[in-house]
Motif scaffolding. Structure first.
Motif, PDB file in Angstrom:
ATOM      1  N   SER A  57       0.831  -1.203   0.000  1.00 60.72           N
ATOM      2  CA  SER A  57       0.000   0.000   0.000  1.00 60.72           C
ATOM      3  C   SER A  57       0.870   1.258   0.000  1.00 60.72           C
ATOM      4  O   SER A  57       0.613   2.208  -0.748  1.00 60.72           O
ATOM      5  N   MET A  58       1.924   1.234   0.802  1.00 54.64           N
ATOM      6  CA  MET A  58       2.828   2.380   0.850  1.00 54.64           C
ATOM      7  C   MET A  58       3.556   2.549  -0.484  1.00 54.64           C
ATOM      8  O   MET A  58       3.732   3.674  -0.979  1.00 54.64           O
ATOM      9  N   GLY A  59       3.963   1.434  -1.086  1.00 51.29           N
ATOM     10  CA  GLY A  59       4.640   1.508  -2.379  1.00 51.29           C
ATOM     11  C   GLY A  59       3.750   2.072  -3.462  1.00 51.29           C
ATOM     12  O   GLY A  59       4.179   2.927  -4.262  1.00 51.29           O
ATOM     13  N   LEU A  60       2.509   1.623  -3.510  1.00 50.03           N
ATOM     14  CA  LEU A  60       1.568   2.126  -4.515  1.00 50.03           C
ATOM     15  C   LEU A  60       1.256   3.605  -4.293  1.00 50.03           C
ATOM     16  O   LEU A  60       1.081   4.365  -5.253  1.00 50.03           O
ATOM     17  N   ALA A  61       1.187   4.013  -3.037  1.00 51.10           N
ATOM     18  CA  ALA A  61       0.949   5.431  -2.745  1.00 51.10           C
ATOM     19  C   ALA A  61       2.099   6.289  -3.280  1.00 51.10           C
ATOM     20  O   ALA A  61       1.872   7.370  -3.854  1.00 51.10           O
ATOM     21  N   PHE A  75       8.733   1.259  -6.133  1.00 52.64           N
ATOM     22  CA  PHE A  75       8.977  -0.092  -6.625  1.00 52.64           C
ATOM     23  C   PHE A  75       9.737  -0.933  -5.590  1.00 52.64           C
ATOM     24  O   PHE A  75       9.510  -2.136  -5.461  1.00 52.64           O
ATOM     25  N   SER A  76      10.640  -0.295  -4.849  1.00 51.30           N
ATOM     26  CA  SER A  76      11.393  -1.047  -3.838  1.00 51.30           C
ATOM     27  C   SER A  76      10.477  -1.536  -2.720  1.00 51.30           C
ATOM     28  O   SER A  76      10.663  -2.639  -2.183  1.00 51.30           O
ATOM     29  N   LEU A  77       9.464  -0.727  -2.362  1.00 52.69           N
ATOM     30  CA  LEU A  77       8.516  -1.169  -1.334  1.00 52.69           C
ATOM     31  C   LEU A  77       7.664  -2.334  -1.844  1.00 52.69           C
ATOM     32  O   LEU A  77       7.347  -3.262  -1.084  1.00 52.69           O
ATOM     33  N   ILE A  78       7.303  -2.304  -3.121  1.00 53.71           N
ATOM     34  CA  ILE A  78       6.575  -3.446  -3.692  1.00 53.71           C
ATOM     35  C   ILE A  78       7.483  -4.672  -3.722  1.00 53.71           C
ATOM     36  O   ILE A  78       7.030  -5.804  -3.475  1.00 53.71           O
ATOM     37  N   LEU A  79       8.767  -4.462  -3.992  1.00 54.90           N
ATOM     38  CA  LEU A  79       9.743  -5.562  -3.931  1.00 54.90           C
ATOM     39  C   LEU A  79       9.803  -6.145  -2.525  1.00 54.90           C
ATOM     40  O   LEU A  79       9.789  -7.375  -2.335  1.00 54.90           O
ATOM     41  N   ILE A  80       9.862  -5.285  -1.520  1.00 52.02           N
ATOM     42  CA  ILE A  80       9.899  -5.751  -0.133  1.00 52.02           C
ATOM     43  C   ILE A  80       8.610  -6.484   0.227  1.00 52.02           C
ATOM     44  O   ILE A  80       8.619  -7.482   0.951  1.00 52.02           O
ATOM     45  N   ALA A  81       7.470  -5.985  -0.286  1.00 50.61           N
ATOM     46  CA  ALA A  81       6.192  -6.662  -0.033  1.00 50.61           C
ATOM     47  C   ALA A  81       6.206  -8.072  -0.611  1.00 50.61           C
ATOM     48  O   ALA A  81       5.738  -9.019   0.035  1.00 50.61           O
ATOM     49  N   TRP A  89      17.001   1.849 -13.293  1.00 50.58           N
ATOM     50  CA  TRP A  89      16.773   1.294 -11.953  1.00 50.58           C
ATOM     51  C   TRP A  89      15.368   0.717 -11.821  1.00 50.58           C
ATOM     52  O   TRP A  89      15.176  -0.328 -11.186  1.00 50.58           O
ATOM     53  N   SER A  90      14.382   1.358 -12.409  1.00 48.35           N
ATOM     54  CA  SER A  90      13.009   0.849 -12.355  1.00 48.35           C
ATOM     55  C   SER A  90      12.908  -0.500 -13.062  1.00 48.35           C
ATOM     56  O   SER A  90      12.230  -1.417 -12.578  1.00 48.35           O
ATOM     57  N   THR A  91      13.590  -0.622 -14.196  1.00 44.39           N
ATOM     58  CA  THR A  91      13.595  -1.898 -14.919  1.00 44.39           C
ATOM     59  C   THR A  91      14.204  -3.002 -14.067  1.00 44.39           C
ATOM     60  O   THR A  91      13.668  -4.115 -13.982  1.00 44.39           O
ATOM     61  N   ILE A  92      15.326  -2.694 -13.405  1.00 47.21           N
ATOM     62  CA  ILE A  92      15.993  -3.687 -12.548  1.00 47.21           C
ATOM     63  C   ILE A  92      15.067  -4.123 -11.411  1.00 47.21           C
ATOM     64  O   ILE A  92      14.933  -5.318 -11.114  1.00 47.21           O
TER      65      ILE A  92
END
Length: 390
Positions: free
Chosen positions: A39-43, A75-81, A125-128
């Motif tokens: 949720s935080m990543g999407l925000a 994107f990093s928060l979605i990765l962590i999720a 970085w977004s692609t990675i």
């Protein structure tokens, strides 16, 4: 056929709505922390779109740096999720390093006036990060093959769209933009992002619900005290005439178990049940299954009858359990168990018939003195406890 501003608005609204949805889900399932993280990543992604739109109108360096920092952080928060969803704790330590490098590189390029190069770095970085997220899901595709293949594919498509944005700027030599990039790749990227965000928000929720349903089903079919499968699981596993001549059922009943509870207490009785379940589980062959039917009654389903394997296994369980020593306030306690065996028939027989015959044999074993095995009317001698070691 929409203009660029409308596409940006759609992307921002999509991310914001998904963020709120996942936040609401997290409030109902607080143990599922990945919903809060996602949720935080999407925000942050929704905030990036707004900042991107604003930078196109007012291209100030600080606003550009903020715009470029929000995207990889989201994107990093979605990765962590995703890592939390699969218990990958090492990813939660590695992701901040990638984000830090991304922010440092894009901020430096933005400050020195190379905003085009900064956007190229951001897209790299977004692609990675997107490939990394898709890889985490792909590694766990055995859980939900179809859903995870679809999810990994969507992350792959998103990563290609971001890479394409950077490649267009690089090929055109747009090291300095003076504003937000606006080209055919950007428009395709926004359309793909809106479509993929919707699917990528729904699929994790679907997998969460499927995982919860599987866990509830497993709990319904598992005996909470011993960890063995219960009577309901036995009935579901062997419907109709499942027991042919190559199968057998062994029923066990702990000897004088009521007396054990009366003298030593129910806590000790529970320890005895758990210990017997461990002995049973330790004697299982691949394909065999152990169940707790209720109280002090257990059942062992033998999937493949070979020679005297069934009788030998039952007697070994009796011997091993008789050797177990349970510590109690009144001193060490040793218990015994009796067993009854029923064999399947060529035409197949029902579970009910097998349990009835095994229970009848078990009764014969108890009537003959307990701590022994009865097989279709034949009663083995008692199992002698091994001498206590010094």
């Amino acid at each position: 056929m929409l203009d660029f501003q409308s596409l940006l608005l759609a992307a921002a609204l999509s991310g914001a709505c998904l963020s709120v949805t996942m936040l609401v889900i997290w409030t109902a399932t607080r143990q599922s922390r990945y919903f809060l993280t996602a949720s935080m990543g999407l925000a942050l992604l929704a905030m990036h779109v707004v900042a991107f739109w604003r930078y196109g109108i007012e291209p100030r360096p600080w606003l550009g740096a903020l715009t470029l920092a929000l995207l990889p952080t989201g994107f990093s928060l979605i990765l962590i999720a995703a890592a939390q969803f699969y218990g990958r704790s090492e990813v939660t330590r590695q992701a901040p390093l990638a984000v830090g490098l991304s922010i440092l590189s894009t901020t430096f390029l933005m400050v020195v006036g190379l905003d085009g190069a900064a956007f190229m770095a951001e897209y790299l970085w977004s692609t990675i990060l997107l490939v990394w997220i898709g890889w985490i899901f792909w590694q766990n595709r055995a859980e939900f093959p179809a859903l995870i293949v679809l999810m990994s594919t969507l992350f792959g498509i998103c990563s290609v769209s971001f890479a394409l944005c950077g490649i267009v700027l690089l090929v055109d030599g747009r090291w300095v933009l003076g504003g937000a990039p606006d080209n055919w790749a950007e428009r395709i990227n926004i359309i793909i992002s809106v479509a993929c965000l919707t699917a990528l928000g729904a699929l994790p929720m679907t997998m969460h619900n499927l995982r919860a349903a599987a866990r509830h089903r497993s709990e319904a079919l598992t005996d909470a005290l011993t960890g063995l499968r219960n009577r309901r699981a036995l009935v579901e596993d062997y419907p109709k005439k499942a027991f042919g001549e190559q199968m057998a059922v062994v029923m066990f009943d702990l000897d004088h178990f009521k007396n054990t509870n009366d003298v030593h207490g129910h806590s000790t009785g529970d320890d005895v049940l758990r210990r017997f379940a461990e002995v049973m589980s330790g004697s299982l062959r691949a394909g065999d299954s152990a169940f707790r039917l209720g109280g002090e009654e257990f059942a062992l389903v033998i999937a493949r009858v070979e020679g005297n394997y069934v009788e030998a296994t039952a007697r070994r369980i009796l011997v091993d359990f008789a050797a177990e020593e349970i510590v109690t306030p009144a001193g060490p306690l040793r218990c015994t168990v009796s067993a009854g065996v029923a064999f399947g028939k060529p035409g197949g027989v029902t579970l009910s018939d097998m349990l009835t015959r095994a229970d009848r044999a078990l009764y014969e074993a108890k009537r003959a003195g307990r701590n022994r095995v009865a097989v279709d009317g034949w009663i083995a001698g008692p199992v002698h406890r091994p001498a206590r070691r010094a």
